[in-house]
Scaffold this motif. Structure first.
Motif, PDB file in Angstrom:
ATOM      1  N   LYS A   1     -38.955  68.855 130.758  1.00 15.00           N
ATOM      2  CA  LYS A   1     -38.231  68.835 132.028  1.00 15.00           C
ATOM      3  C   LYS A   1     -39.048  69.564 133.098  1.00 15.00           C
ATOM      4  O   LYS A   1     -39.846  70.455 132.802  1.00 15.00           O
ATOM      5  CB  LYS A   1     -36.871  69.515 131.865  1.00 15.00           C
ATOM      6  CG  LYS A   1     -35.947  68.822 130.880  1.00 15.00           C
ATOM      7  CD  LYS A   1     -34.656  69.604 130.732  1.00 15.00           C
ATOM      8  CE  LYS A   1     -33.741  68.940 129.707  1.00 15.00           C
ATOM      9  NZ  LYS A   1     -32.491  69.714 129.516  1.00 15.00           N
TER      10      LYS A   1
ATOM     11  N   GLU B   1     -38.059  71.739 135.205  1.00 14.22           N
ATOM     12  CA  GLU B   1     -37.772  73.172 135.216  1.00 14.22           C
ATOM     13  C   GLU B   1     -38.475  73.906 134.067  1.00 14.22           C
ATOM     14  O   GLU B   1     -38.825  75.080 134.182  1.00 14.22           O
ATOM     15  CB  GLU B   1     -36.267  73.435 135.166  1.00 14.22           C
ATOM     16  CG  GLU B   1     -35.529  72.784 134.006  1.00 14.22           C
ATOM     17  CD  GLU B   1     -34.951  71.427 134.350  1.00 14.22           C
ATOM     18  OE1 GLU B   1     -33.893  71.087 133.779  1.00 14.22           O
ATOM     19  OE2 GLU B   1     -35.554  70.713 135.180  1.00 14.22           O
ATOM     20  N   ASP B   2     -38.706  73.190 132.945  1.00 11.06           N
ATOM     21  CA  ASP B   2     -39.433  73.796 131.834  1.00 11.06           C
ATOM     22  C   ASP B   2     -40.901  73.984 132.193  1.00 11.06           C
ATOM     23  O   ASP B   2     -41.514  75.008 131.866  1.00 11.06           O
ATOM     24  CB  ASP B   2     -39.313  72.931 130.580  1.00 11.06           C
ATOM     25  CG  ASP B   2     -37.892  72.886 130.048  1.00 11.06           C
ATOM     26  OD1 ASP B   2     -37.138  73.855 130.293  1.00 11.06           O
ATOM     27  OD2 ASP B   2     -37.527  71.887 129.403  1.00 11.06           O
TER      28      ASP B   2
ATOM     29  N   ARG C   1     -42.061  74.393 135.198  1.00 10.81           N
ATOM     30  CA  ARG C   1     -42.115  75.494 136.162  1.00 10.81           C
ATOM     31  C   ARG C   1     -42.000  76.845 135.449  1.00 10.81           C
ATOM     32  O   ARG C   1     -42.698  77.804 135.792  1.00 10.81           O
ATOM     33  CB  ARG C   1     -40.995  75.346 137.191  1.00 10.81           C
ATOM     34  CG  ARG C   1     -40.871  76.523 138.167  1.00 10.81           C
ATOM     35  CD  ARG C   1     -42.193  76.805 138.871  1.00 10.81           C
ATOM     36  NE  ARG C   1     -42.197  78.074 139.544  1.00 10.81           N
ATOM     37  CZ  ARG C   1     -42.135  78.216 140.872  1.00 10.81           C
ATOM     38  NH1 ARG C   1     -42.054  77.149 141.644  1.00 10.81           N
ATOM     39  NH2 ARG C   1     -42.173  79.408 141.424  1.00 10.81           N
ATOM     40  N   ALA C   2     -41.137  76.906 134.437  1.00  8.59           N
ATOM     41  CA  ALA C   2     -40.973  78.159 133.695  1.00  8.59           C
ATOM     42  C   ALA C   2     -42.270  78.561 133.011  1.00  8.59           C
ATOM     43  O   ALA C   2     -42.591  79.761 132.914  1.00  8.59           O
ATOM     44  CB  ALA C   2     -39.857  78.009 132.667  1.00  8.59           C
TER      45      ALA C   2
END
Length: 266
Positions: free
Chosen positions: A100, A102-103, A105-106
């Motif tokens: 994902k 967001e993953d 980005r993390a």
């Protein structure tokens, strides 16, 4: 032990914990940063029980403002670290279509931006006094690539790029920069990142996983000797050279190793 004050990120388990304990046993005041407060306080307690000095700072390094605040607090209350070990890292080894946004980005937030923000916070004081040691821990993914770990590989290459750029930028200042590249290490990493282990390529012949303490020893010695690069196990150094000289051949072998790894690992 010439380093009196050492900050270690990702210090609640694995490589970070082992590194913190080594510095504590050597007489340094160890500053510990990690998200898990309970485990972090446990590591600090263990260092003190063994006769060392440790202070815990529970912190999610993905938050840049919180990171700046903790760094300012450390400088005001304790001082500028002699050694900063940028070890914190997370991220699942997954194919692109299963990762994902967001993953991804993390994985940039930690390890890359976490290392950048902490280094940016402490570098001015290190430069002003003319001493300091910055250590960045990354993986062979910084120089090799294989299938089904694209976001992870990009983040680890970012860490290596930052370290190599700073080696040039900070050379006249007296601040040393060490890049530590570690192969497989026996830590809880895989339990914390489910779905990743099956995407790990098969290790090169005659290579075994490092223990966390072996990894910590490499980090501590590399920082003390102000080495530019520390690569463990050493066979990866040859693989990096081969990858630069014969990229297609090495890429093909890595794809095969990745297939064998997925077939043989749980």
């Amino acid at each position: 032990m010439t380093a009196k004050l050492v900050l270690v990120t990702g210090a609640s388990s694995g490589i970070g914990e082992a590194t913190a304990k080594r510095y504590g046993a050597a007489g340094a005041h160890v500053l510990l940063i990690a998200r898990n407060a309970e485990r972090l306080y446990g590591v600090a307690h263990a260092i003190r029980e063994a006769g060392g000095t440790a202070t815990a700072f529970p912190l999610d390094l993905a938050g840049s403002e919180a990171t700046k605040e903790v760094a300012a607090r450390i400088e005001a209350e304790i001082g500028t670290p002699d050694v900063l070990i940028n070890n914190a890292g997370a991220g699942r080894w997954l194919p692109l279509i299963e990762t994902k946004a967001e993953d991804a980005r993390a994985m940039i937030d930690v390890p890359y931006l976490a290392a950048f923000n902490l280094t940016r916070a402490f570098a001015p004081a290190m430069i002003a006094r003319g001493t300091g040691s910055l250590v960045f821990v990354t993986s062979p993914a910084a120089y090799l690539a294989w299938p089904n770990a694209s976001a992870y590989i990009a983040a680890r290459r970012a860490v290596a790029g930052l370290a190599e750029a700073l080696q040039s930028e900070l050379k006249p200042t007296g601040v040393s920069v060490t890049l530590v590249v570690l192969g497989s290490v026996e830590t809880p990493y895989w339990q914390h990142n489910p779905g990743s282990l099956q995407n790990v390529p098969e290790d090169p012949p005659f290579v075994r996983a490092l223990t966390a303490d072996e990894a910590a020893k490499a980090i501590v010695q590399g920082a003390a000797r102000k080495k530019k690069f520390v690569i463990k196990p050493g066979i990866y150094r040859a693989l990096f050279v081969l990858g630069a000289l014969f990229p297609k051949t090495v890429a093909s072998q890595l794809r095969r190793a990745a297939k064998r790894g997925r077939a043989t690992k749980p």
